[in-house]
Design a protein around this motif. Sequence first.
Motif, PDB file in Angstrom:
ATOM      1  N   MET A  30       0.800  -1.210   0.135  1.00 28.62           N
ATOM      2  CA  MET A  30       0.196   0.052   0.023  1.00 28.62           C
ATOM      3  C   MET A  30       0.708   1.149  -0.124  1.00 28.62           C
ATOM      4  SD  MET A  30      -2.681  -1.538   2.803  1.00 28.62           S
ATOM      5  CE  MET A  30      -3.610  -0.238   2.872  1.00 28.62           C
ATOM      6  N   ARG A  31       1.823   1.307   0.908  1.00 32.93           N
ATOM      7  CA  ARG A  31       2.928   2.525   0.684  1.00 32.93           C
ATOM      8  C   ARG A  31       3.413   2.642  -0.806  1.00 32.93           C
ATOM      9  NH1 ARG A  31       8.645   2.709   3.814  1.00 32.93           N
ATOM     10  NH2 ARG A  31       8.770   0.838   2.324  1.00 32.93           N
ATOM     11  N   GLU A  32       3.759   1.616  -1.239  1.00 29.31           N
ATOM     12  CA  GLU A  32       4.562   1.690  -2.481  1.00 29.31           C
ATOM     13  C   GLU A  32       3.516   2.403  -3.513  1.00 29.31           C
ATOM     14  OE1 GLU A  32       7.570   1.731  -5.264  1.00 29.31           O
ATOM     15  OE2 GLU A  32       7.594   1.827  -3.093  1.00 29.31           O
ATOM     16  N   ALA A  33       2.187   1.841  -3.703  1.00 28.93           N
ATOM     17  CA  ALA A  33       1.209   2.252  -4.423  1.00 28.93           C
ATOM     18  C   ALA A  33       0.853   3.657  -4.227  1.00 28.93           C
ATOM     19  CB  ALA A  33       0.036   1.495  -4.217  1.00 28.93           C
ATOM     20  N   ASP A  34       0.908   4.313  -3.026  1.00 27.22           N
ATOM     21  CA  ASP A  34       0.558   5.439  -2.635  1.00 27.22           C
ATOM     22  C   ASP A  34       1.819   6.505  -2.980  1.00 27.22           C
ATOM     23  OD1 ASP A  34      -1.815   4.863  -1.439  1.00 27.22           O
ATOM     24  OD2 ASP A  34      -1.009   4.609   0.509  1.00 27.22           O
ATOM     25  N   ARG A  35       3.010   6.019  -2.871  1.00 26.92           N
ATOM     26  CA  ARG A  35       4.224   6.886  -3.329  1.00 26.92           C
ATOM     27  C   ARG A  35       4.274   7.007  -4.827  1.00 26.92           C
ATOM     28  NH1 ARG A  35       9.240   6.280  -5.293  1.00 26.92           N
ATOM     29  NH2 ARG A  35       9.159   3.974  -5.421  1.00 26.92           N
ATOM     30  N   ARG A  36       3.793   5.986  -5.503  1.00 27.21           N
ATOM     31  CA  ARG A  36       3.746   5.898  -6.932  1.00 27.21           C
ATOM     32  C   ARG A  36       2.379   6.473  -7.688  1.00 27.21           C
ATOM     33  NH1 ARG A  36       6.917   0.745  -9.570  1.00 27.21           N
ATOM     34  NH2 ARG A  36       8.644   0.786  -8.117  1.00 27.21           N
ATOM     35  N   GLN A  37       1.281   6.961  -6.771  1.00 29.63           N
ATOM     36  CA  GLN A  37      -0.053   7.424  -7.239  1.00 29.63           C
ATOM     37  C   GLN A  37      -0.603   6.235  -7.850  1.00 29.63           C
ATOM     38  OE1 GLN A  37       0.975  11.393  -8.500  1.00 29.63           O
ATOM     39  NE2 GLN A  37       0.505  12.026  -6.336  1.00 29.63           N
ATOM     40  N   GLN A  38      -0.406   4.998  -7.880  1.00 30.41           N
ATOM     41  CA  GLN A  38      -1.163   3.867  -8.765  1.00 30.41           C
ATOM     42  C   GLN A  38      -2.706   3.860  -7.838  1.00 30.41           C
ATOM     43  OE1 GLN A  38       1.558   0.813  -7.698  1.00 30.41           O
ATOM     44  NE2 GLN A  38       2.325   1.053  -9.512  1.00 30.41           N
ATOM     45  N   GLY A  39      -3.601   3.687  -9.112  1.00 32.43           N
ATOM     46  CA  GLY A  39      -5.071   3.563  -8.577  1.00 32.43           C
ATOM     47  C   GLY A  39      -5.377   2.128  -8.427  1.00 32.43           C
ATOM     48  N   LEU A  40      -4.316   1.367  -8.810  1.00 28.69           N
ATOM     49  CA  LEU A  40      -4.209  -0.240  -8.566  1.00 28.69           C
ATOM     50  C   LEU A  40      -3.216  -0.957  -8.268  1.00 28.69           C
ATOM     51  CD1 LEU A  40      -5.995  -2.923  -8.789  1.00 28.69           C
ATOM     52  CD2 LEU A  40      -5.600  -2.650 -11.200  1.00 28.69           C
ATOM     53  N   ALA A  41      -2.827  -1.555  -7.547  1.00 33.28           N
ATOM     54  CA  ALA A  41      -1.644  -2.421  -7.105  1.00 33.28           C
ATOM     55  C   ALA A  41      -2.109  -3.881  -6.835  1.00 33.28           C
ATOM     56  CB  ALA A  41      -0.866  -1.871  -5.903  1.00 33.28           C
ATOM     57  N   ILE A  42      -1.219  -4.737  -7.447  1.00 35.81           N
ATOM     58  CA  ILE A  42      -1.514  -6.122  -7.371  1.00 35.81           C
ATOM     59  C   ILE A  42      -0.230  -6.876  -6.740  1.00 35.81           C
ATOM     60  CG2 ILE A  42      -2.117  -8.366  -8.341  1.00 35.81           C
ATOM     61  CD1 ILE A  42      -3.998  -6.629 -10.325  1.00 35.81           C
ATOM     62  N   ALA A  43      -0.268  -7.679  -5.889  1.00 34.61           N
ATOM     63  CA  ALA A  43       1.047  -8.417  -5.455  1.00 34.61           C
ATOM     64  C   ALA A  43       0.582  -9.936  -5.479  1.00 34.61           C
ATOM     65  CB  ALA A  43       1.424  -7.930  -4.083  1.00 34.61           C
ATOM     66  N   ILE A  44       1.426 -10.731  -5.818  1.00 36.50           N
ATOM     67  CA  ILE A  44       1.148 -12.353  -6.011  1.00 36.50           C
ATOM     68  C   ILE A  44       2.261 -12.903  -5.367  1.00 36.50           C
ATOM     69  CG2 ILE A  44       0.597 -14.232  -7.344  1.00 36.50           C
ATOM     70  CD1 ILE A  44      -0.736 -11.996  -9.223  1.00 36.50           C
ATOM     71  N   ARG A  45       2.086 -13.946  -4.500  1.00 31.87           N
ATOM     72  CA  ARG A  45       3.344 -14.935  -4.087  1.00 31.87           C
ATOM     73  C   ARG A  45       2.739 -16.083  -3.824  1.00 31.87           C
ATOM     74  NH1 ARG A  45       4.038 -12.711   2.289  1.00 31.87           N
ATOM     75  NH2 ARG A  45       2.182 -13.430   3.200  1.00 31.87           N
ATOM     76  N   THR A  46       3.555 -17.149  -3.756  1.00 29.39           N
ATOM     77  CA  THR A  46       3.133 -18.559  -3.477  1.00 29.39           C
ATOM     78  C   THR A  46       3.584 -19.226  -2.168  1.00 29.39           C
ATOM     79  OG1 THR A  46       3.095 -19.190  -5.934  1.00 29.39           O
ATOM     80  CG2 THR A  46       3.521 -21.002  -4.157  1.00 29.39           C
ATOM     81  N   ASP A  47       2.513 -19.748  -1.337  1.00 34.99           N
ATOM     82  CA  ASP A  47       2.865 -20.362  -0.063  1.00 34.99           C
ATOM     83  C   ASP A  47       3.011 -21.663  -0.588  1.00 34.99           C
ATOM     84  OD1 ASP A  47       2.822 -21.376   2.346  1.00 34.99           O
ATOM     85  OD2 ASP A  47       1.326 -19.947   2.995  1.00 34.99           O
TER      86      ASP A  47
END
Length: 238
Positions: A30-47
Amino acid sequence: RVLAVHARRGSPAYWAAFPPEDLVWHARLMREADRRQQGLAIAIRTDARRSVTEVVVYTAQRRDLWPLLAGALAMGGANILEARLFDMKDGWSLAVFAVQDAAGGPFDTGGRLERLESGMRRVLSGKFDLTDELVRRRPPPSRRTAVFAVAPRVRVDNAASRLLTVIEVNGQDRPGLLHDLTRALIDHEMHISSACISTYGNQVVDVFYIKNRFGLKVEHEAQLQVIRQVLLEVLKAA
Protein backbone atom coordinates in the motif's frame (compact mmCIF):
# COMPACT_ATOMS: atom_id res chain seq x y z
CA ARG A 1 6.68 4.23 10.35
CA VAL A 2 5.11 2.03 7.64
CA LEU A 3 3.03 0.15 10.21
CA ALA A 4 2.18 3.34 12.11
CA VAL A 5 0.56 4.82 9.01
CA HIS A 6 -1.03 1.49 8.14
CA ALA A 7 -2.50 1.16 11.64
CA ARG A 8 -4.72 4.19 11.10
CA ARG A 9 -6.33 2.72 8.00
CA GLY A 10 -7.48 -0.77 8.92
CA SER A 11 -10.57 -1.86 10.83
CA PRO A 12 -10.43 -4.16 13.89
CA ALA A 13 -11.72 -6.99 11.67
CA TYR A 14 -8.79 -6.48 9.30
CA TRP A 15 -6.19 -6.56 12.08
CA ALA A 16 -7.64 -9.77 13.49
CA ALA A 17 -7.68 -11.53 10.12
CA PHE A 18 -3.94 -11.84 9.35
CA PRO A 19 -0.65 -12.75 11.05
CA PRO A 20 1.92 -9.95 11.57
CA GLU A 21 4.07 -10.92 8.57
CA ASP A 22 1.08 -10.60 6.23
CA LEU A 23 0.17 -7.22 7.70
CA VAL A 24 3.71 -6.00 6.97
CA TRP A 25 3.45 -7.29 3.38
CA HIS A 26 0.16 -5.44 2.90
CA ALA A 27 1.55 -2.25 4.43
CA ARG A 28 4.53 -2.21 2.08
CA LEU A 29 2.34 -2.84 -0.95
CA MET A 30 0.00 0.00 0.00
CA ARG A 31 2.82 2.41 0.80
CA GLU A 32 4.52 1.77 -2.55
CA ALA A 33 1.23 2.18 -4.43
CA ASP A 34 0.56 5.46 -2.64
CA ARG A 35 4.08 6.70 -3.32
CA ARG A 36 3.69 5.99 -7.03
CA GLN A 37 0.12 7.30 -7.04
CA GLN A 38 -1.15 4.03 -8.47
CA GLY A 39 -4.91 3.54 -8.62
CA LEU A 40 -4.42 -0.22 -8.62
CA ALA A 41 -1.71 -2.42 -7.13
CA ILE A 42 -1.56 -6.21 -7.32
CA ALA A 43 0.89 -8.44 -5.45
CA ILE A 44 1.13 -12.21 -5.86
CA ARG A 45 3.18 -14.80 -4.02
CA THR A 46 3.10 -18.57 -3.52
CA ASP A 47 2.87 -20.23 -0.12
CA ALA A 48 4.48 -23.62 -0.74
CA ARG A 49 3.63 -24.84 2.77
CA ARG A 50 -0.11 -24.41 2.12
CA SER A 51 0.12 -25.19 -1.62
CA VAL A 52 -1.70 -21.96 -2.47
CA THR A 53 -1.01 -18.77 -4.35
CA GLU A 54 -1.93 -15.56 -2.54
CA VAL A 55 -3.27 -12.61 -4.51
CA VAL A 56 -3.56 -9.17 -2.90
CA VAL A 57 -5.34 -6.29 -4.62
CA TYR A 58 -5.23 -2.68 -3.40
CA THR A 59 -7.53 -0.25 -5.17
CA ALA A 60 -10.13 2.46 -4.65
CA GLN A 61 -13.42 1.41 -3.07
CA ARG A 62 -16.27 0.64 -5.46
CA ARG A 63 -19.58 -1.15 -5.00
CA ASP A 64 -18.89 -3.84 -7.59
CA LEU A 65 -15.34 -4.70 -6.51
CA TRP A 66 -16.26 -8.10 -5.04
CA PRO A 67 -17.92 -9.55 -8.17
CA LEU A 68 -15.29 -8.05 -10.47
CA LEU A 69 -12.35 -9.55 -8.60
CA ALA A 70 -14.04 -12.92 -8.04
CA GLY A 71 -15.05 -13.07 -11.68
CA ALA A 72 -11.59 -12.15 -12.92
CA LEU A 73 -10.04 -14.95 -10.87
CA ALA A 74 -12.61 -17.46 -12.12
CA MET A 75 -12.06 -16.32 -15.71
CA GLY A 76 -8.34 -16.91 -15.23
CA GLY A 77 -8.99 -20.49 -14.12
CA ALA A 78 -8.11 -19.99 -10.45
CA ASN A 79 -10.05 -21.87 -7.79
CA ILE A 80 -10.74 -19.55 -4.83
CA LEU A 81 -10.14 -21.28 -1.50
CA GLU A 82 -10.26 -18.21 0.72
CA ALA A 83 -11.19 -14.60 0.08
CA ARG A 84 -11.34 -11.51 2.25
CA LEU A 85 -12.01 -7.92 1.30
CA PHE A 86 -11.80 -4.94 3.64
CA ASP A 87 -12.73 -1.31 3.14
CA MET A 88 -10.03 0.86 4.64
CA LYS A 89 -10.84 4.10 6.44
CA ASP A 90 -9.42 6.30 3.68
CA GLY A 91 -11.54 5.25 0.70
CA TRP A 92 -9.40 2.33 -0.44
CA SER A 93 -9.99 -1.43 -0.34
CA LEU A 94 -7.68 -4.36 0.24
CA ALA A 95 -8.69 -7.77 -1.11
CA VAL A 96 -6.79 -10.94 -0.26
CA PHE A 97 -7.36 -14.26 -2.05
CA ALA A 98 -5.86 -17.73 -1.66
CA VAL A 99 -6.18 -19.68 -4.92
CA GLN A 100 -5.16 -23.00 -6.43
CA ASP A 101 -5.17 -24.58 -9.84
CA ALA A 102 -7.59 -27.33 -10.90
CA ALA A 103 -5.21 -30.02 -9.58
CA GLY A 104 -5.12 -28.52 -6.08
CA GLY A 105 -1.68 -26.96 -6.34
CA PRO A 106 -0.31 -23.41 -6.40
CA PHE A 107 -1.42 -21.27 -9.33
CA ASP A 108 2.10 -20.36 -10.42
CA THR A 109 3.19 -22.31 -13.51
CA GLY A 110 3.21 -21.77 -17.26
CA GLY A 111 2.74 -18.00 -17.25
CA ARG A 112 -0.53 -18.26 -15.33
CA LEU A 113 0.29 -15.48 -12.90
CA GLU A 114 1.04 -12.99 -15.66
CA ARG A 115 -2.22 -13.84 -17.43
CA LEU A 116 -4.14 -13.71 -14.16
CA GLU A 117 -2.86 -10.24 -13.28
CA SER A 118 -3.46 -9.00 -16.82
CA GLY A 119 -7.02 -10.31 -16.71
CA MET A 120 -7.71 -8.65 -13.37
CA ARG A 121 -6.49 -5.31 -14.69
CA ARG A 122 -8.66 -5.64 -17.80
CA VAL A 123 -11.76 -6.47 -15.77
CA LEU A 124 -11.22 -3.61 -13.32
CA SER A 125 -10.71 -1.18 -16.21
CA GLY A 126 -14.35 -1.75 -17.23
CA LYS A 127 -13.43 -2.70 -20.79
CA PHE A 128 -14.45 -6.35 -20.56
CA ASP A 129 -17.85 -8.09 -20.46
CA LEU A 130 -17.16 -10.38 -17.53
CA THR A 131 -20.63 -11.85 -17.00
CA ASP A 132 -21.02 -13.19 -20.54
CA GLU A 133 -17.52 -14.64 -20.47
CA LEU A 134 -18.19 -16.53 -17.23
CA VAL A 135 -21.44 -17.96 -18.59
CA ARG A 136 -19.64 -19.08 -21.73
CA ARG A 137 -16.90 -20.83 -19.74
CA ARG A 138 -19.19 -22.53 -17.21
CA PRO A 139 -18.70 -26.31 -17.49
CA PRO A 140 -21.77 -28.56 -17.83
CA PRO A 141 -22.90 -30.44 -14.69
CA SER A 142 -20.98 -33.67 -14.18
CA ARG A 143 -22.13 -37.02 -12.82
CA ARG A 144 -19.77 -36.54 -9.88
CA THR A 145 -21.43 -33.20 -9.05
CA ALA A 146 -24.82 -34.88 -8.87
CA VAL A 147 -23.55 -37.66 -6.59
CA PHE A 148 -21.84 -35.29 -4.13
CA ALA A 149 -24.42 -32.51 -4.25
CA VAL A 150 -24.46 -30.08 -1.32
CA ALA A 151 -27.85 -28.77 -0.23
CA PRO A 152 -27.99 -24.95 -0.53
CA ARG A 153 -28.63 -22.95 2.62
CA VAL A 154 -28.76 -19.23 3.44
CA ARG A 155 -28.79 -18.03 7.05
CA VAL A 156 -29.25 -14.41 8.16
CA ASP A 157 -27.98 -13.19 11.54
CA ASN A 158 -28.74 -9.68 12.78
CA ALA A 159 -27.52 -10.31 16.31
CA ALA A 160 -23.86 -11.07 15.62
CA SER A 161 -22.92 -7.49 14.70
CA ARG A 162 -24.14 -4.15 16.02
CA LEU A 163 -23.78 -2.39 12.67
CA LEU A 164 -23.93 -5.08 9.98
CA THR A 165 -26.16 -7.92 8.84
CA VAL A 166 -24.35 -11.25 8.63
CA ILE A 167 -25.32 -13.66 5.86
CA GLU A 168 -23.91 -17.20 5.82
CA VAL A 169 -24.18 -19.14 2.56
CA ASN A 170 -23.55 -22.89 2.21
CA GLY A 171 -23.69 -24.78 -1.06
CA GLN A 172 -22.07 -26.57 -3.95
CA ASP A 173 -18.93 -24.93 -5.30
CA ARG A 174 -18.49 -24.16 -9.00
CA PRO A 175 -16.41 -21.78 -11.12
CA GLY A 176 -17.75 -18.25 -10.88
CA LEU A 177 -19.96 -18.89 -7.84
CA LEU A 178 -18.46 -16.12 -5.71
CA HIS A 179 -18.93 -13.69 -8.60
CA ASP A 180 -22.59 -14.66 -8.93
CA LEU A 181 -23.31 -14.44 -5.19
CA THR A 182 -21.70 -11.05 -4.76
CA ARG A 183 -23.25 -9.74 -7.98
CA ALA A 184 -26.69 -10.74 -6.68
CA LEU A 185 -26.10 -8.78 -3.45
CA ILE A 186 -24.82 -5.73 -5.32
CA ASP A 187 -27.73 -5.83 -7.78
CA HIS A 188 -30.13 -5.68 -4.81
CA GLU A 189 -28.40 -2.54 -3.51
CA MET A 190 -26.47 -4.22 -0.72
CA HIS A 191 -23.00 -3.04 0.29
CA ILE A 192 -20.56 -5.80 1.23
CA SER A 193 -18.40 -4.37 4.02
CA SER A 194 -16.32 -7.53 4.41
CA ALA A 195 -16.55 -11.24 3.81
CA CYS A 196 -14.85 -14.51 4.61
CA ILE A 197 -15.02 -17.18 1.92
CA SER A 198 -13.91 -20.76 2.58
CA THR A 199 -13.94 -23.84 0.36
CA TYR A 200 -13.93 -27.43 1.63
CA GLY A 201 -13.75 -29.86 -1.27
CA ASN A 202 -16.90 -29.22 -3.31
CA GLN A 203 -18.60 -27.19 -0.55
CA VAL A 204 -18.42 -23.45 0.05
CA VAL A 205 -19.11 -21.65 3.31
CA ASP A 206 -19.28 -17.93 2.59
CA VAL A 207 -19.99 -15.29 5.23
CA PHE A 208 -20.88 -11.78 4.08
CA TYR A 209 -21.14 -8.71 6.30
CA ILE A 210 -23.53 -6.33 4.58
CA LYS A 211 -25.50 -3.13 4.98
CA ASN A 212 -28.14 -1.45 2.83
CA ARG A 213 -27.70 1.57 0.57
CA PHE A 214 -28.28 3.88 3.55
CA GLY A 215 -25.41 2.30 5.49
CA LEU A 216 -27.69 0.49 7.92
CA LYS A 217 -28.35 -3.12 8.89
CA VAL A 218 -30.90 -4.94 6.75
CA GLU A 219 -33.75 -5.51 9.19
CA HIS A 220 -36.90 -5.36 7.09
CA GLU A 221 -38.15 -8.95 6.84
CA ALA A 222 -39.49 -8.59 3.28
CA GLN A 223 -36.09 -7.37 2.09
CA LEU A 224 -34.30 -10.16 3.93
CA GLN A 225 -36.58 -12.70 2.31
CA VAL A 226 -35.74 -11.34 -1.13
CA ILE A 227 -32.02 -11.64 -0.37
CA ARG A 228 -32.43 -15.21 0.85
CA GLN A 229 -34.34 -16.15 -2.28
CA VAL A 230 -31.93 -14.63 -4.80
CA LEU A 231 -28.92 -16.22 -3.08
CA LEU A 232 -30.66 -19.60 -3.01
CA GLU A 233 -31.37 -19.27 -6.73
CA VAL A 234 -27.69 -18.62 -7.38
CA LEU A 235 -26.72 -21.67 -5.32
CA LYS A 236 -29.26 -23.92 -7.05
CA ALA A 237 -27.87 -22.88 -10.43
CA ALA A 238 -24.52 -24.49 -9.53
